[in-house]
Write an enzyme that holds these catalytic residues in place. Structure first.
Site, mmCIF file in Angstrom:
data_model
loop_
_atom_site.group_PDB
_atom_site.id
_atom_site.type_symbol
_atom_site.label_atom_id
_atom_site.label_comp_id
_atom_site.label_asym_id
_atom_site.label_seq_id
_atom_site.Cartn_x
_atom_site.Cartn_y
_atom_site.Cartn_z
ATOM 1 N N GLY A 16 1.042 -0.708 -0.217
ATOM 2 C CA GLY A 16 -0.105 -0.166 -0.265
ATOM 3 C C GLY A 16 0.987 1.327 -0.102
ATOM 4 N NE ARG A 77 -2.363 -4.404 -1.069
ATOM 5 C CZ ARG A 77 -1.812 -4.183 0.412
ATOM 6 N NH1 ARG A 77 -0.227 -4.066 0.138
ATOM 7 N NH2 ARG A 77 -2.452 -2.853 0.564
ATOM 8 C CG ASP A 108 4.317 -7.426 8.125
ATOM 9 O OD1 ASP A 108 3.672 -6.611 6.208
ATOM 10 O OD2 ASP A 108 3.633 -7.623 8.089
ATOM 11 C CB THR A 130 3.077 0.768 6.356
ATOM 12 O OG1 THR A 130 1.317 0.051 6.829
ATOM 13 C CG2 THR A 130 3.792 0.276 7.220
ATOM 14 C CG ASP A 132 -1.565 -0.390 8.269
ATOM 15 O OD1 ASP A 132 -2.825 0.430 8.276
ATOM 16 O OD2 ASP A 132 -1.776 -2.297 7.248
ATOM 17 C CG ASP A 134 0.996 -3.244 9.855
ATOM 18 O OD1 ASP A 134 2.372 -2.194 10.177
ATOM 19 O OD2 ASP A 134 0.776 -3.279 9.419
ATOM 20 N NE ARG A 176 -2.400 -5.738 5.520
ATOM 21 C CZ ARG A 176 -2.407 -5.439 4.078
ATOM 22 N NH1 ARG A 176 -3.742 -6.061 4.101
ATOM 23 N NH2 ARG A 176 -2.386 -4.485 3.272
#
Ligand code: F6P
Length: 325
Positions: A16, A77, A108, A130, A132, A134, A176
């Site tokens: 993304g 992706r 990741d 990202t 996110d 994360d 996500r």
């Protein structure tokens, strides 16, 4: 660490997109050129690498990009990069184009690809890109700051109309499987509830009772920030309206969180990470990720970055709940 001399650096964005990726690309390009290296941009992530969509980049190619959202290299992706065959082909294409060092900007999944390329002899450095947040080895990922500010502003607007109509509003933010965007928005927007996958044992009956109690105390609205990892916002709104009698609306903010001009923090941190990635490659490092921890930019083994699990800080979640009185 290897003794390979790096002459050509490749750079790609994968997964993304995230605001600030262009600042990182720009920093990679200009740092590398400043060191007398050649730079090749790979378009459309690993998919573009497999399709040999490779262009030379000059300092001018990245002019006027630091303030732009998205990624000038495009992203994708790529399922083939999860296969041994795809990974070997990608490494062979890097070698064909003389790319001996590769900077991968992504999350990741993108780092897993970088790790495989390192195994096949291409020196790789990952930069966490990202919205996110994360990735376990870093307290900062490119794009989170912009995305969380975009979401916060959108939620403020929903709140205005929610207050006017005395409604309950369920606002779904991205992330996500991670709840960071939800947690930060929950605190920044003063939400009554934050629902995150990390705290998934939420009790809808308890929310219903809390909404009723809040109404009795004279609260004019009830804001629930719902993380994408929980989802189901539309149905949840229907259930809550039926159970409480309070008009309830769901808003899914969606991809607007991924766009827009990067904040100052995203521009500056992304620039530092981009420059550092090149410095690390020139030092001969490979299979590393640039991260930010305890006020410092550092590099970590990709393995370590991928194996660590990132938890939501319990204390911060507790504070969010205490402030929602
Ligand atoms: O990883 C960034 C992210 O925006 C997540 O928050 C979200 O789950 C996902 O990407 C959406 O991906 P896509 O744009 O491919 O639908």
């Amino acid at each position: 660490m290897g003794d390979k001399v790096i002459r050509t650096i490749g750079v790609l964005t994968s997964g993304g997109d995230a605001p600030g990726m262009n600042a990182a690309i720009r920093a990679v390009v200009r740092t590398a050129l400043g060191k007398g290296l050649k730079v090749r941009g790979i378009r459309r992530g690993y998919q573009g690498l497999l399709n040999e969509e490779i262009i030379d980049l000059s300092a001018r190619d990245v002019s006027d990009t630091i303030q732009r959202g998205g990624t000038i290299l495009q992203t994708a992706r790529c399922h083939s990069m999860r296969t041994e065959e795809g990974q070997q082909k990608a490494a062979a294409i890097c070698k064909k184009y003389g790319i001996d060092g590769l900077v991968v900007i992504g999350g990741d999944g993108s780092f897993a690809g970088a790790q495989r390329l390192a195994y096949y002899g291409i020196n790789t450095i990952g930069i966490p890109g990202t919205i996110d947040l994360d990735i376990a080895c870093t307290e900062y990922t490119i794009g989170f700051d912009t995305a969380v500010n975009t979401a916060m502003e959108a939620i403020d607007k929903v709140r205005d109309t929610s207050t006017s109509h005395e409604r309950c509003s369920i606002i779904e933010v991205m992330g996500r499987d991670a709840g960071y965007l939800a947690l930060w928005c929950g605190i920044a927007n003063g939400a009554e509830r934050i629902l995150m996958p990390e705290e998934h044992d939420y009790n809808e009956q308890m929310i219903v009772e809390d909404i009723q109690a809040c109404r009795k105390r004279g609260k004019k609205n009830y804001i629930i920030i719902n993380a994408e990892g929980i989802g189901d916002s539309m149905n949840m709104a229907q259930r809550i309206e039926e159970a409480t009698g309070m008009e309830t609306r769901a808003t899914i903010i969606g991809h607007m969180q991924r766009g827009g001009s990067p904040t100052c923090k995203d521009r500056v941190y992304a620039s530092i990470m981009g420059a550092m990635a090149v410095d690390l490659l020139v030092e001969g490092k490979t299979n590393r990720v640039v991260g930010y921890q305890h006020g410092q930019f550092k590099d970590f083994d990709i393995e370590e970055a991928l194996s660590m699990k990132k938890e939501i800080p319990e204390y911060q979640y507790d504070i969010a709940q205490r402030l929602a009185l």
